[in-house]
Scaffold this motif. Structure first.
Motif, short mmCIF file in Angstrom:
data_model
loop_
_atom_site.label_atom_id
_atom_site.label_comp_id
_atom_site.label_asym_id
_atom_site.label_seq_id
_atom_site.Cartn_x
_atom_site.Cartn_y
_atom_site.Cartn_z
N ASP A 112 0.83 -1.21 0.00
CA ASP A 112 0.00 0.00 0.00
C ASP A 112 0.87 1.26 0.00
N VAL A 113 1.69 1.38 1.04
CA VAL A 113 2.44 2.62 1.26
C VAL A 113 3.56 2.75 0.22
N GLY A 114 4.41 1.74 0.14
CA GLY A 114 5.53 1.79 -0.80
C GLY A 114 5.07 1.90 -2.24
N GLY A 115 4.06 1.11 -2.60
CA GLY A 115 3.55 1.12 -3.98
C GLY A 115 3.01 2.49 -4.36
N ALA A 116 2.25 3.10 -3.46
CA ALA A 116 1.65 4.41 -3.75
C ALA A 116 2.73 5.49 -3.86
N GLN A 117 3.70 5.46 -2.96
CA GLN A 117 4.76 6.47 -3.00
C GLN A 117 5.57 6.38 -4.30
N GLU A 163 7.31 0.25 11.61
CA GLU A 163 7.78 1.62 11.76
C GLU A 163 9.30 1.72 11.63
N ASN A 164 9.97 0.57 11.56
CA ASN A 164 11.42 0.57 11.32
C ASN A 164 11.75 -0.06 9.98
N HIS A 165 10.80 -0.01 9.03
CA HIS A 165 11.04 -0.66 7.74
C HIS A 165 12.25 -0.01 7.06
N PRO A 166 13.17 -0.86 6.55
CA PRO A 166 14.41 -0.30 6.00
C PRO A 166 14.21 0.55 4.75
N GLU A 167 13.16 0.25 3.95
CA GLU A 167 12.98 0.97 2.68
C GLU A 167 11.84 1.97 2.69
N VAL A 168 10.72 1.60 3.30
CA VAL A 168 9.51 2.42 3.15
C VAL A 168 9.26 3.28 4.38
N LYS A 169 9.11 4.58 4.15
CA LYS A 169 8.78 5.52 5.23
C LYS A 169 7.47 6.21 4.86
N PRO A 170 6.37 5.88 5.53
CA PRO A 170 5.10 6.54 5.21
C PRO A 170 5.19 8.05 5.44
N ASP A 171 4.30 8.80 4.77
CA ASP A 171 4.25 10.25 5.00
C ASP A 171 3.76 10.54 6.42
N ALA A 172 2.98 9.63 6.97
CA ALA A 172 2.56 9.75 8.38
C ALA A 172 2.00 8.41 8.83
N TYR A 173 2.04 8.20 10.15
CA TYR A 173 1.32 7.08 10.78
C TYR A 173 0.07 7.66 11.41
N VAL A 174 -1.04 6.95 11.29
CA VAL A 174 -2.28 7.36 11.96
C VAL A 174 -2.83 6.13 12.67
N ASN A 175 -3.53 6.34 13.76
CA ASN A 175 -4.03 5.19 14.51
C ASN A 175 -5.08 4.41 13.73
N ASN A 176 -5.86 5.13 12.92
CA ASN A 176 -6.92 4.46 12.14
C ASN A 176 -7.39 5.43 11.05
N LEU A 177 -8.29 4.95 10.21
CA LEU A 177 -8.81 5.78 9.12
C LEU A 177 -9.49 7.03 9.65
#
Length: 271
Positions: free
Chosen positions: A222-227, A246-260
């Motif tokens: 989801d995150v990596g593909g979209a970015q 949250e420590n993924h070596p390659e993908v850093k989301p633009d933000a973390y949110v608790n839920n939708l």
């Protein structure tokens, strides 16, 4: 403030949202699944705000019609045209290339391929077949592929696992890798994280990548593909999210949110 709330610059100039479904709207399960708290209301608020909305799912255990029927029963105001799913995209690809598939998919997905010629198969299409992933069925797909001069394996996604109400479940990617390894073939992925799939979801959304945000629970697909498509992408801490994401070596989301619901709060504040 929680890190997810801190610095909401990522929420600016948004015209449309792409939402993953399983793990964002609901957790699937044998009983039909359960909505994630606040998610049905969040979908209503997105629509009321005038933002465009498209579900971008790798769901391959049901036709889009049945999938939407299930979502509506769970309280989500969604129509079939608002769902971008791998099976219809795969049918387009099969027609374009004159491919006749041997299907190793969930029984409930078979009607999506009703108009496709399946005689004398010259490719294998793999979906999340769940209980149909037997040794006999995998071996049959393997024999067909290994017997082809140029083996063609099309996979409806490449997820490793997903979350159901009774725990984590192996996804199609694990079986895709088994066939790739046995047949020395590279699968073509239709679905997330394939760029072409996100591009068709954006086209259906009617919004350019830089004005869209993808919200998902899968850090890679989801995150990596979209970015990689030029979109902003948020990771929800629901569904199959694990703190190690949250420590993924390659993908850093633009933000973390608790839920939708929290994501929608922040985005609507910026409108």
């Amino acid at each position: 403030a929680e890190r997810g709330m801190a610095g909401s610059g990522w929420a600016r100039a948004v015209r449309g949202l792409l939402l993953d479904v399983s793990g964002v709207l609901y957790d699937s399960g044998a009983d039909g699944g359960v909505p994630i708290a606040g998610s049905a209301e969040a979908v209503r608020r997105i629509k009321a705000s005038g933002l465009k909305l498209q579900l971008c799912t790798n769901e391959t255990q049901a036709t889009r019609e049945n999938f939407v029927r299930k979502l509506r029963a769970l309280g989500f105001d969604i129509s079939v045209s608002e769902v971008t799913a791998p099976a219809p995209a795969a049918c387009r690809l099969l027609r374009e290339r004159g491919l006749r598939p041997h299907l190793l998919v969930h029984d409930d997905l078979v009607p999506e391929f009703a108009d496709i010629d399946k005689t004398n198969p010259n490719c294998v299409v793999l979906g999340d077949a769940a209980e149909n992933f037997t040794y006999a069925n995998l071996n049959e797909a393997f024999r067909l592929l290994i017997g082809m001069e140029k083996p063609v394996l099309i996979s409806l996604g490449k997820g490793r696992y997903y979350k159901e109400t009774d725990g984590l479940k192996l996804d199609v990617g694990a079986y895709m890798k088994a066939l790739e390894y046995a047949c020395d073939v590279q699968a073509e992925v239709v679905g997330k994280p394939a760029k072409r799939f996100f591009e068709s979801a954006l086209a259906e959304l009617g919004v350019p990548a830089e004005q869209a945000i993808m919200i998902g629970d899968d850090i890679v697909n989801d995150v990596g593909g979209a970015q990689q498509c030029g979109m902003r992408a948020l990771q929800v801490r629901t569904g199959k999210y694990r703190p190690s994401d949250e420590n993924h070596p390659e993908v850093k989301p633009d933000a973390y949110v608790n839920n939708l619901a929290e994501a929608v709060d922040i985005i609507l504040q910026q409108l």
